[in-house]
Design an enzyme around this catalytic site. Structure first.
Site, PDB file in Angstrom:
ATOM      1  N   ASP A 181      25.806  34.822  27.096  1.00  0.00           N
ATOM      2  CA  ASP A 181      27.066  34.924  26.361  1.00  0.00           C
ATOM      3  C   ASP A 181      27.237  36.303  25.738  1.00  0.00           C
ATOM      4  O   ASP A 181      28.367  36.792  25.592  1.00  0.00           O
ATOM      5  CB  ASP A 181      27.121  33.862  25.264  1.00  0.00           C
ATOM      6  CG  ASP A 181      27.287  32.459  25.831  1.00  0.00           C
ATOM      7  OD1 ASP A 181      27.621  32.346  27.026  1.00  0.00           O
ATOM      8  OD2 ASP A 181      27.075  31.487  25.088  1.00  0.00           O
ATOM      9  N   GLY A 182      26.137  36.947  25.351  1.00  0.00           N
ATOM     10  CA  GLY A 182      26.227  38.291  24.783  1.00  0.00           C
ATOM     11  C   GLY A 182      26.802  39.298  25.753  1.00  0.00           C
ATOM     12  O   GLY A 182      27.526  40.220  25.362  1.00  0.00           O
ATOM     13  N   ASN A 186      34.023  35.876  19.312  1.00  0.00           N
ATOM     14  CA  ASN A 186      33.340  34.772  18.635  1.00  0.00           C
ATOM     15  C   ASN A 186      33.800  34.623  17.195  1.00  0.00           C
ATOM     16  O   ASN A 186      34.498  33.671  16.871  1.00  0.00           O
ATOM     17  CB  ASN A 186      31.821  34.976  18.684  1.00  0.00           C
ATOM     18  CG  ASN A 186      31.189  34.224  19.844  1.00  0.00           C
ATOM     19  OD1 ASN A 186      31.864  33.545  20.604  1.00  0.00           O
ATOM     20  ND2 ASN A 186      29.889  34.343  19.980  1.00  0.00           N
ATOM     21  N   ASP A 238      27.180  32.231   0.080  1.00  0.00           N
ATOM     22  CA  ASP A 238      26.595  33.305   0.887  1.00  0.00           C
ATOM     23  C   ASP A 238      27.631  34.057   1.705  1.00  0.00           C
ATOM     24  O   ASP A 238      27.369  35.178   2.149  1.00  0.00           O
ATOM     25  CB  ASP A 238      25.527  32.736   1.827  1.00  0.00           C
ATOM     26  CG  ASP A 238      24.216  32.495   1.102  1.00  0.00           C
ATOM     27  OD1 ASP A 238      24.131  32.854  -0.081  1.00  0.00           O
ATOM     28  OD2 ASP A 238      23.288  31.935   1.712  1.00  0.00           O
TER      29      ASP A 238
END
Length: 532
Positions: A296-297, A375, A405
């Protein structure tokens, strides 16, 4: 915290402040004066202990901050309105030029199905010329389809194209349309809502897939690979050789891959690459198809190469999970042969367009360049030990103040990535929407949201934040957001089309079953107590 509106009251209390085009200097100078005044008050507050400071001075400082925020948001709204007005003006000029040309040729506007984008290409340069399709079936399809691409020739008119049929086409033509399972007819109903006879009816689209059909043969393929992998390097060389020898295609690769191929053999001298960023920006005008070899990268990296329109991508799985890589490399010849022959099912993966607007910007033109993400964009606390404090607005309506966070703004394609790990829902990639997912919020009632695709989300670091925030885009391009800085996100107009092995729904379900072992458990035994 109360919502901050774009149409807020002006510093004199005169209702809705209208920042017209005739008063840009006054608004800019007022904002700058208020900025310096606020700095002076802050310096005074730092020099004198808070306990001994007059309460009126503190209230005056807070009022100055509120006015500065209102002016900055008005500048953001003005920039958005100016951009929209410029876009409509551009469309009007293109349509008027197109109608004038058709009248000059003796045709009415309704007799030609050429798109506005094709007209823009024809008007902007004399080199690429469009060839009008004469096939009646193609004309009907271009009217009913979702979108289409024309065939580009290098400096040829229609008559020249007929005289030189062997001229290499720089861009293949294809069409997209809605297709139902088992429907072999060319009549595709694609109306979302029908108002027939005063009755509002939603057209059934749940069973429809998007299909791509080539109207002319693809000529150029771009191959992008995962680095530092021997198996990928061997497969790339084999695929390049097969595409050239058996399909007679023009091949583009990255400069890194070009060096690897030439170091292996001088046979690969026919392969093309690019030298600078300017050539990268024009890749979409040359490439008909993109092939990725990795996970996917690699798909994310390929999509980031195209700042505008993206050619169809055929992703081969050579990574770990592979939510966006349905094809297997062992059968690459059969897969590519099927894709090049067409038609194939397509998943249109939406992208987010993100802008960073600094608090120190004197006007709306000083915002940074847009960043496209496939993404998600993540705003977190970085190395700071303090909670992140983020003010969130949706179409200028206050949403919430995030204390935790951080926050994830994700596409539906990214719903199986960081957003899923933070507790967000898995969403079919064909669903248009923006996922609003908090990261470890300090609240038991903060649940994730899914917002419609047409909204604009603004995330701002308030002035009373204890520490800056950090934004990362698809896991890279990390930027610091200081107090007063804002991140504005909306849906980008250029989706990423990825080829499906079967269809988008089947590929999505198979990916969560194989990659995440979704809902995998032992089946309940049949021999046990039963209802009588």
């Amino acid at each position: 915290m109360a919502p901050s509106k774009l149409n807020s009251t002006d510093p004199h209390g005169n209702g809705d402040a209208s920042f017209s085009s005739s008063q840009p200097d006054n608004g800019s100078s007022d904002s700058l004066t208020l900025f310096h005044s606020e700095k002076a008050v802050q310096e005074l507050l730092q020099q004198t202990p808070i306990q001994q400071t007059d309460d009126h001075l503190i209230e005056f400082s807070e009022a100055l901050r509120t006015v500065a925020k209102a002016l900055r948001r008005a500048a953001e709204g003005k920039a958005s309105a100016q951009a929209e007005a410029a876009e409509w003006k551009r469309r009007f000029e293109l349509e008027r030029a197109r109608n004038q040309q058709l009248e000059h040729k003796g045709k009415s506007p309704g007799e030609c199905n050429a798109g506005i984008d094709a007209q823009r290409v024809e008007n902007s340069t004399n080199q690429p010329m469009l060839r009008n399709e004469t096939n009646e079936q193609s004309e009907n399809w271009s009217t009913n389809g979702l979108c289409s691409h024309e065939i580009l020739h290098d400096g040829e008119t229609n008559s020249q194209a007929k005289a030189v049929p062997s001229r290499i086409m720089r861009k293949a033509s294809f069409k997209l349309s809605w297709r139902c399972k088992g429907d072999i007819s060319d009549q595709h109903k694609h109306d979302i809502v029908s108002f027939e006879r005063g009755n509002i009816t939603a057209a059934g689209r749940s069973s429809k897939q998007i299909s791509l059909k080539w109207e002319s043969d693809p000529q150029t393929v771009l191959i992008m690979t995962k680095p530092n992998s021997t198996s990928v390097r061997i497969l790339c060389a084999e695929m390049v050789r097969w595409l050239k020898d058996h399909k007679k295609l023009n091949i583009y690769v990255e400069p890194r891959v070009m060096g690897e191929l030439l170091s292996e053999s001088s046979y690969f001298n026919f392969v093309h690459t690019w030298k600078d960023e300017k050539e990268v920006l024009s890749l979409h005008t040359k490439v008909d198809l993109v092939v990725t070899l990795g996970g996917d990268g690699t798909v994310l990296w390929a999509a980031s190469m195209f700042k505008g329109p993206v050619p169809p991508i055929v992703p081969f799985s050579l990574g770990s999970l592979g939510f966006m890589t349905p094809f297997y490399s062992e059968h690459y010849q059969d897969c590519l042969d099927s894709v090049l022959r067409g038609p194939i099912s397509i998943t249109l993966r939406h992208r987010l367009q993100c802008y960073v607007i600094r608090d120190g910007a004197k006007n709306e033109y000083e915002m940074e360049e847009p960043i496209l993400v496939l993404n998600e964009v993540t705003i977190d606390r970085g190395i700071s030990s303090f909670l992140t404090n983020l003010e969130c607005y949706c179409d200028n309506s206050f949403v919430t103040c995030v204390q935790g966070d951080g926050l994830i703004l994700s596409t539906t394609s990214g719903s199986t990535a960081y957003s899923l790990a933070a507790g967000g829902s898995m969403v079919h990639p064909q669903v248009p929407g923006i996922l609003f997912t908090p990261i470890c919020p300090h609240s038991l009632s903060f649940r994730p949201l899914i917002l419609p695709e047409h909204v604009t989300i603004r995330v701002q670091v308030p002035f009373n934040s204890r520490s800056p925030a950090w934004a990362s885009f698809d896991g890279k391009d990390r930027k610091q957001l200081a107090a007063g800085d804002a991140l504005v996100c909306s849906m980008a107009p250029w989706p990423v089309p990825t080829a499906c092995q079967i269809d988008s729904t089947n590929d999505f379900l198979r990916s969560i079953h194989d990659g995440l072992h979704w809902n995998l458990r032992k089946t309940q035994s049949f021999d046990g107590p039963r209802d009588l």
